[in-house]
Design an enzyme around this catalytic site. Sequence first.
Site, PDB file in Angstrom:
ATOM      1  N   ASP A  98       0.180   6.645   6.370  1.00 16.02           N
ATOM      2  CA  ASP A  98       0.357   5.308   6.901  1.00 16.02           C
ATOM      3  C   ASP A  98       1.860   5.122   7.113  1.00 16.02           C
ATOM      4  O   ASP A  98       2.649   5.405   6.210  1.00 16.02           O
ATOM      5  CB  ASP A  98      -0.160   4.284   5.867  1.00 16.02           C
ATOM      6  CG  ASP A  98      -0.831   3.104   6.534  1.00 16.02           C
ATOM      7  OD1 ASP A  98      -0.199   2.479   7.389  1.00 16.02           O
ATOM      8  OD2 ASP A  98      -1.992   2.805   6.173  1.00 16.02           O
ATOM      9  N   ASP A 199       1.476   0.967  10.946  1.00 15.87           N
ATOM     10  CA  ASP A 199       1.264  -0.391  10.439  1.00 15.87           C
ATOM     11  C   ASP A 199       2.083  -1.434  11.190  1.00 15.87           C
ATOM     12  O   ASP A 199       3.273  -1.209  11.477  1.00 15.87           O
ATOM     13  CB  ASP A 199       1.686  -0.400   8.959  1.00 15.87           C
ATOM     14  CG  ASP A 199       1.397  -1.722   8.269  1.00 15.87           C
ATOM     15  OD1 ASP A 199       0.215  -1.983   8.001  1.00 15.87           O
ATOM     16  OD2 ASP A 199       2.344  -2.483   8.001  1.00 15.87           O
ATOM     17  N   GLU A 256      -1.891   0.003  14.577  1.00 15.45           N
ATOM     18  CA  GLU A 256      -2.583  -1.187  14.119  1.00 15.45           C
ATOM     19  C   GLU A 256      -2.009  -2.328  14.921  1.00 15.45           C
ATOM     20  O   GLU A 256      -0.960  -2.874  14.591  1.00 15.45           O
ATOM     21  CB  GLU A 256      -2.299  -1.412  12.625  1.00 15.45           C
ATOM     22  CG  GLU A 256      -3.143  -2.524  12.050  1.00 15.45           C
ATOM     23  CD  GLU A 256      -2.379  -3.438  11.125  1.00 15.45           C
ATOM     24  OE1 GLU A 256      -1.152  -3.369  11.050  1.00 15.45           O
ATOM     25  OE2 GLU A 256      -3.055  -4.254  10.488  1.00 15.45           O
ATOM     26  N   HIS A 328      -9.427  -1.359   4.992  1.00 19.89           N
ATOM     27  CA  HIS A 328      -9.041  -1.987   3.719  1.00 19.89           C
ATOM     28  C   HIS A 328      -8.624  -3.447   3.881  1.00 19.89           C
ATOM     29  O   HIS A 328      -8.309  -4.098   2.883  1.00 19.89           O
ATOM     30  CB  HIS A 328      -7.898  -1.181   3.109  1.00 19.89           C
ATOM     31  CG  HIS A 328      -6.677  -1.237   3.975  1.00 19.89           C
ATOM     32  ND1 HIS A 328      -6.623  -0.635   5.221  1.00 19.89           N
ATOM     33  CD2 HIS A 328      -5.487  -1.860   3.813  1.00 19.89           C
ATOM     34  CE1 HIS A 328      -5.459  -0.894   5.775  1.00 19.89           C
ATOM     35  NE2 HIS A 328      -4.745  -1.632   4.942  1.00 19.89           N
ATOM     36  N   ASP A 329      -8.554  -3.939   5.111  1.00 21.50           N
ATOM     37  CA  ASP A 329      -8.220  -5.352   5.333  1.00 21.50           C
ATOM     38  C   ASP A 329      -9.461  -6.180   5.653  1.00 21.50           C
ATOM     39  O   ASP A 329      -9.362  -7.391   5.855  1.00 21.50           O
ATOM     40  CB  ASP A 329      -7.226  -5.494   6.505  1.00 21.50           C
ATOM     41  CG  ASP A 329      -5.873  -4.903   6.179  1.00 21.50           C
ATOM     42  OD1 ASP A 329      -5.491  -4.894   4.987  1.00 21.50           O
ATOM     43  OD2 ASP A 329      -5.200  -4.442   7.116  1.00 21.50           O
TER      44      ASP A 329
HETATM   45  C1  NOJ Z   1      -1.491  -4.232   7.735  1.00 23.46           C
HETATM   46  C2  NOJ Z   1      -2.083  -3.507   6.578  1.00 23.46           C
HETATM   47  O1  NOJ Z   1      -3.286  -2.912   6.963  1.00 23.46           O
HETATM   48  C3  NOJ Z   1      -2.245  -4.528   5.482  1.00 23.46           C
HETATM   49  O2  NOJ Z   1      -3.014  -4.030   4.408  1.00 23.46           O
HETATM   50  C4  NOJ Z   1      -0.873  -4.965   5.046  1.00 23.46           C
HETATM   51  O3  NOJ Z   1      -1.022  -6.006   4.108  1.00 23.46           O
HETATM   52  C5  NOJ Z   1      -0.032  -5.454   6.216  1.00 23.46           C
HETATM   53  N1  NOJ Z   1      -0.167  -4.657   7.403  1.00 23.46           N
HETATM   54  C6  NOJ Z   1       1.428  -5.490   5.862  1.00 23.46           C
HETATM   55  O4  NOJ Z   1       1.986  -4.216   5.831  1.00 23.46           O
END
Ligand code: NOJ
Length: 555
Positions: A98, A199, A256, A328-329
């Site tokens: 990541d 990210d 992302e 994971h989000d």
């Molecule tokens: C996206 C990530 O997937 C998330 O888990 C994170 O909290 C934020 N970006 C900040 O890096």
Amino acid sequence: MNFQWWKEAICYQIYPKSFYDSNGDGIGDLQGIIEKLDYLKDLGVNVLWLCPVYKSPMDDNGYDISDFYHIDPQFGTDDDMDKLIFEANKRGMKILMDLVINHTSDEHEWFEKALEDSNSKYVDYYIFREGKDGNPPNNWRSYFGGSAWEQVGNSNKYYLHAFSKKQPDLNWENPELREELYEMVNYWLDKGLGGFRVDAICNIKKTFCEGIFPTDGEDGLCFIGNWILNQEGIEEFLTELKEKTFKPHNSMTVAESDVPKELLEKFIGEDGYFSMVFDFSYTDLDVPSTGEWFKPVNWTVREMRDKIFQSQLETQKIGWGAVYLENHDQPRSLNKYIPSEDIGFESATMLATMYFLLRGTPFIYQGQELGMSNCRMSSMSEYDDIATHDQYYRAILSGLSEEQAMEQMYRRSRDNSRTPFQWDNTQNAGFSKVNPWLKVNENYTSNNAKQQIEDSTSVWSYYKKLIDLRNESEYRKAIIYGEFLPCYTQYDSIVAYKRVTNEESILIINNFSAQDCEVIIEEDIKGQILSNYEGQSCRGNMYNFRPYESVVFAL
Ligand code: NOJ
Ligand code: CA
């Protein structure tokens, strides 16, 4: 269609903290992943994306990096990481790390030096601004709630943090900082990584404005995205990043980022910044665009289908996509898309069939292959996630009762998908010998990998069939490279599409409903390739699709 190794990949996302604990401290680790590589090999995936494992104070579970060059001791050693890359490569699997370069931890030495010495070059690595009349420079709300500005001591200086206050944003306008980042990216790529999941990359360019903007919440603040999402000028940074790092390594990169239609070509076109991007449109269909997920948004199957199909058609015109249901989000997909009384084998495998055969590189989030479901925590103190605590606070502020707010946490908390992987029915689901860092979902005794692998009619076995179909069947070409063509959109509950090449075509029909649905099929069916039901009920070309039935036909 140009060949690229990552178009043929199947990616599996690992949340290292919750995958497998090899040394009995309750936290998943790199040795644990190494021990489970054969499980992943058997499943048939060939790219593994690891959420961040760099040194971190873990304010946001590793998305707050204090040292880009070293592994956090929680996860193991730098040698463990080398070994993981080596062992994965040996099995024909590549690792994606990541890449978190929009911000660092406030415990990164750059930030510490910036605070210590106002003449240090590191001050300009971050975004410091003067306050106004004792207040922050403006009323931007950080993604995790509260002001996006944090005051430095008692001074009139504030630093910008789009996420938590322990995640100060980097100043990409500074060329020296950018060079340091590229060097770090190349350091990792040179180790033999497949590439990166990137990210928050759409946030790296900011349009700074002072002042008080009209509020869009109960907190007097304003959604920050308007000034830090895909801002003009971002293309220079993204081009430079690609040219100096990813391109020379022929890396797989997954951004992302929610990319507006007009920019898609630049992101994933022939010479785009990235190999592919995650589209949020259909995974965030139940939350408002400002990210206040404690305010649920209703949706219909038709709306969901429109979003998926639109994303497929737009991406197909331009380049390549990533298809996914979970990460994971997100909460677990079963709970998001399926009414609780309908959750089961049929609905889990229908969801799997629906997304897995879309055009693009499929991603499976750990536990999705078991149909893992959301986990209700008994109180707020059982939640670890920083965003969950913030959303709870804002929910209460907006007038929800404690019970109502908790319902939204059950529904949407990021911890729903972060609970330990359910390996078997022994204590702690076989994840760890000790009490894990986050509660284990109580259903592990009846839902775990060991049991499902032994059962040829399990969700796991069905995922394996889908994976085999893509990796090695005679329909491989159609599944990977075939054109995506929507069909049967006149039916409210049917999500159907074709994948077509010059040589072969397949038709995928999913009944996204607990009711039977009769569909008159216009194509000549050669046979059935896969289904989540026994047999098939049809009269002539009238096919009856049972609740959550999925069928893949050869045409
Ligand atoms: C996206 C990530 O997937 C998330 O888990 C994170 O909290 C934020 N970006 C900040 O890096
Ligand atoms: Ca451990």
